[in-house]
Design an enzyme around this catalytic site. Structure first.
Site, PDB file in Angstrom:
ATOM      1  N   SER A 130      -4.297   8.312   3.913  1.00 24.95           N
ATOM      2  CA  SER A 130      -3.638   7.957   5.165  1.00 24.95           C
ATOM      3  C   SER A 130      -4.604   7.279   6.119  1.00 24.95           C
ATOM      4  CB  SER A 130      -3.058   9.203   5.834  1.00 24.95           C
ATOM      5  OG  SER A 130      -2.419   8.848   7.044  1.00 24.95           O
ATOM      6  N   LYS A 185       0.498  15.073   1.583  1.00 21.63           N
ATOM      7  CA  LYS A 185       0.618  13.718   2.154  1.00 21.63           C
ATOM      8  C   LYS A 185       2.071  13.434   2.524  1.00 21.63           C
ATOM      9  CE  LYS A 185      -0.557   9.407   3.132  1.00 21.63           C
ATOM     10  NZ  LYS A 185       0.652   8.600   3.085  1.00 21.63           N
ATOM     11  N   HIS A 188       2.725  15.140   5.712  1.00 20.59           N
ATOM     12  CA  HIS A 188       2.049  14.329   6.731  1.00 20.59           C
ATOM     13  C   HIS A 188       2.951  13.176   7.151  1.00 20.59           C
ATOM     14  CE1 HIS A 188      -0.068  10.559   7.639  1.00 20.59           C
ATOM     15  NE2 HIS A 188      -0.994  11.279   8.234  1.00 20.59           N
ATOM     16  N   ASN A 189       3.515  12.474   6.176  1.00 20.88           N
ATOM     17  CA  ASN A 189       4.354  11.328   6.499  1.00 20.88           C
ATOM     18  C   ASN A 189       5.641  11.756   7.208  1.00 20.88           C
ATOM     19  OD1 ASN A 189       2.383   9.951   5.102  1.00 20.88           O
ATOM     20  ND2 ASN A 189       3.803   8.752   3.875  1.00 20.88           N
ATOM     21  N   GLU A 192       4.760  12.376  10.655  1.00 25.36           N
ATOM     22  CA  GLU A 192       4.584  11.046  11.255  1.00 25.36           C
ATOM     23  C   GLU A 192       5.941  10.492  11.717  1.00 25.36           C
ATOM     24  OE1 GLU A 192       3.756   6.805   9.212  1.00 25.36           O
ATOM     25  OE2 GLU A 192       2.139   8.253   8.920  1.00 25.36           O
TER      26      GLU A 192
END
Length: 484
Positions: A130, A185, A188-189, A192
């Protein structure tokens, strides 16, 4: 230059090219390959000229140019291209060699690929990367998982190229087996998506409810970036609002309001549904993007459907202060839900996730990097068994002190017809999670009435199920029972 490279990379698009330049700048020799071989020649003659790179014109040549154990990283499009390159690599590798997928792969694919590659005597890593192209060049956040035996062989390279926090600690550490790295991840996205949506809702409140200009909103976000909300996304929002086009007018107001997405937010929502976790804020953020894409429908509906016509007459300064509180509180909810999802996935897949360590990995280099993440690390360092961020004293106090302003913002937005789906669903989650009793008792009665699905009683031990013949016409036979 060394005769053999420390690591090889397949895929010289923007991310791949920047990442290998990062690796080389840290002292590593890198072999590079691209499916369109002319791209290798262009790179070697351009940004890679005179540096510690080995240009390979075939997979065989790439593998032959690597030190053992060979380490080959792929930065290619997720999906079938990853499987295709794995098949091309296997014949040219030996037991103990490592294949690394640095793309945005779906974690079930990484679980499958890890097992498959290990069955061939090789090792596999699926790592989240990222930070975008800038992060790839100067220091991304890296979230590796897969075959644990592979980590010692890549640790030095990964931690050298990753972002660092203030004390020099790398934003990279081993996440866990199988698809753990790509799952983290993915979350995380998803976070986001949530962060971006609540910022966009704040922007719309400032613009459409309070009537602020782009320059005035720039000043608001500039001020917000100095406190609890200090983060990369607040920072770039500040800068976007100040950017002028060729006519010296705010560029942001001329950008079509149709949001794109690559699917990782949807994956996060689907994973939450599969695991039974209320990931409401991220879910609403995905749906908000879907609604934005229905531009033609919205244009037509705007001419037919009416709403409130009154204008805001309250205290603008107070509403701006309240909006800051609402943003911060919703941000806490988003992370609380995301961490709950990771906790449930860890149970489901047998991963031993370090939740404080994950916050540290996100502390620098990545898109959601913020000062706030240091407080999450402290919370899990203090209590590794923390069930929900809202139960940590720091976050409990922050949300409770913010809730009055948060409620005023949501009430005003609903009163004046400003859509704030993420801010409101976050508040509903907060009110739901703090409620000792929810109306699911009625829901269970409904399910038992029409489907004989049974229910538990508050005056009986948990695990004892009952069925009622509600109409006197049904039987006493119960259907299957859902165990919560």
């Amino acid at each position: 230059m060394k005769k053999l490279a420390d690591i090889g990379l397949i895929g010289l698009a923007v991310m791949g090219e920047n990442l290998v330049l990062n690796m080389e700048s840290k002292g590593f020799t890198v072999a590079v390959f691209n499916r369109t071989v002319s791209r290798v020649d262009q790179f070697m003659a351009g940004r890679g000229a005179g540096k510690k790179f080995i240009g390979a014109r075939s997979i065989e040549e790439l593998c032959a140019s690597l030190e053992r154990p060979r380490k080959v990283m792929m930065l290619v499009k997720a999906g079938q291209p990853v499987d295709d390159f794995i098949e091309k690599l296997i014949p040219h590798l030996e037991p103990g060699d490592i294949i690394i997928d640095g793309g945005n792969s779906h974690f079930p694919d990484t679980i499958r690929r890890t097992k498959y590659v290990e069955s061939k005597g090789l090792l596999y890593i699926g790592t989240g990367v990222s930070g975008g192209e800038e992060g790839a060049l100067h220091g991304p956040s890296l979230m590796p998982g897969g075959s644990p035996k592979a980590w010692p062989a890549v640790k030095e390279i990964f931690q050298a190229v990753s972002a660092k926090v203030e004390d020099g600690t790398p934003c990279c550490d081993w996440v866990g087996e199988g698809g753990a790295g790509h799952f983290v991840k993915m979350v995380h996205n998803g976070i986001e998506y949530g962060d971006m949506q609540i910022i966009c809702e704040a922007y719309q409140v400032l613009k459409d409810l309070l009537g602020l200009s782009a320059d005035e909103m720039h000043e608001v976000f500039k001020e917000w970036n100095k406190g609890d909300l200090d983060s990369y996304l607040i920072e770039i929002t500040r800068d976007i609002l100040a950017y002028k086009d060729e006519k010296k007018e705010p560029l942001v107001e001329k950008i079509l309001d149709c949001a794109g997405q690559k699917g990782t937010g949807k994956w996060t929502g689907v994973a939450a549904l599969d695991l039974g976790i209320p990931l409401t804020l991220i879910g609403e953020s995905v749906f908000a993007r879907c609604l934005s894409a229905q531009k033609d429908l919205r244009v037509e509906a705007s001419k037919i459907l009416g709403g409130p016509t009154t204008k805001f007459t309250g205290d603008k300064a107070q509403m701006i202060s309240d909006l800051k509180d609402a943003l911060f509180a919703a941000k806490i909810i988003s992370y609380a839900q995301g961490y709950n999802l990771m906790m449930e996935a860890a149970k489901e897949y047998g991963w031993n996730l370090n939740y404080g360590g994950i916050a540290l990995m996100w502390r620098g280099g990545c898109i959601i990097r913020s000062v706030f993440l240091a407080d999450i690390k402290k919370a899990f360092d203090k209590n590794p068994d923390l069930k929900n961020l809202l139960l940590d004293p720091y976050f409990k106090n922050k949300v409770e002190s913010a809730q009055a302003g948060w409620r005023r913002v949501c009430a005003a937005a609903l009163t004046y017809g400003i859509p704030v789906p993420a801010l409101t669903t976050a508040l509903c989650y907060f009110d739901g999670v703090r409620s000792e009793r929810l109306p699911a008792n009625l829901l269970q009665a409904q399910r038992d009435y029409f489907g004989a699905h049974t229910y538990e009683r508050v005056d009986k031990p948990r695990g004892e199920f009952f069925h009622t013949n509600w109409t006197g016409k049904g039987g006493d036979t119960a259907s299957t029972t859902y165990i919560v």
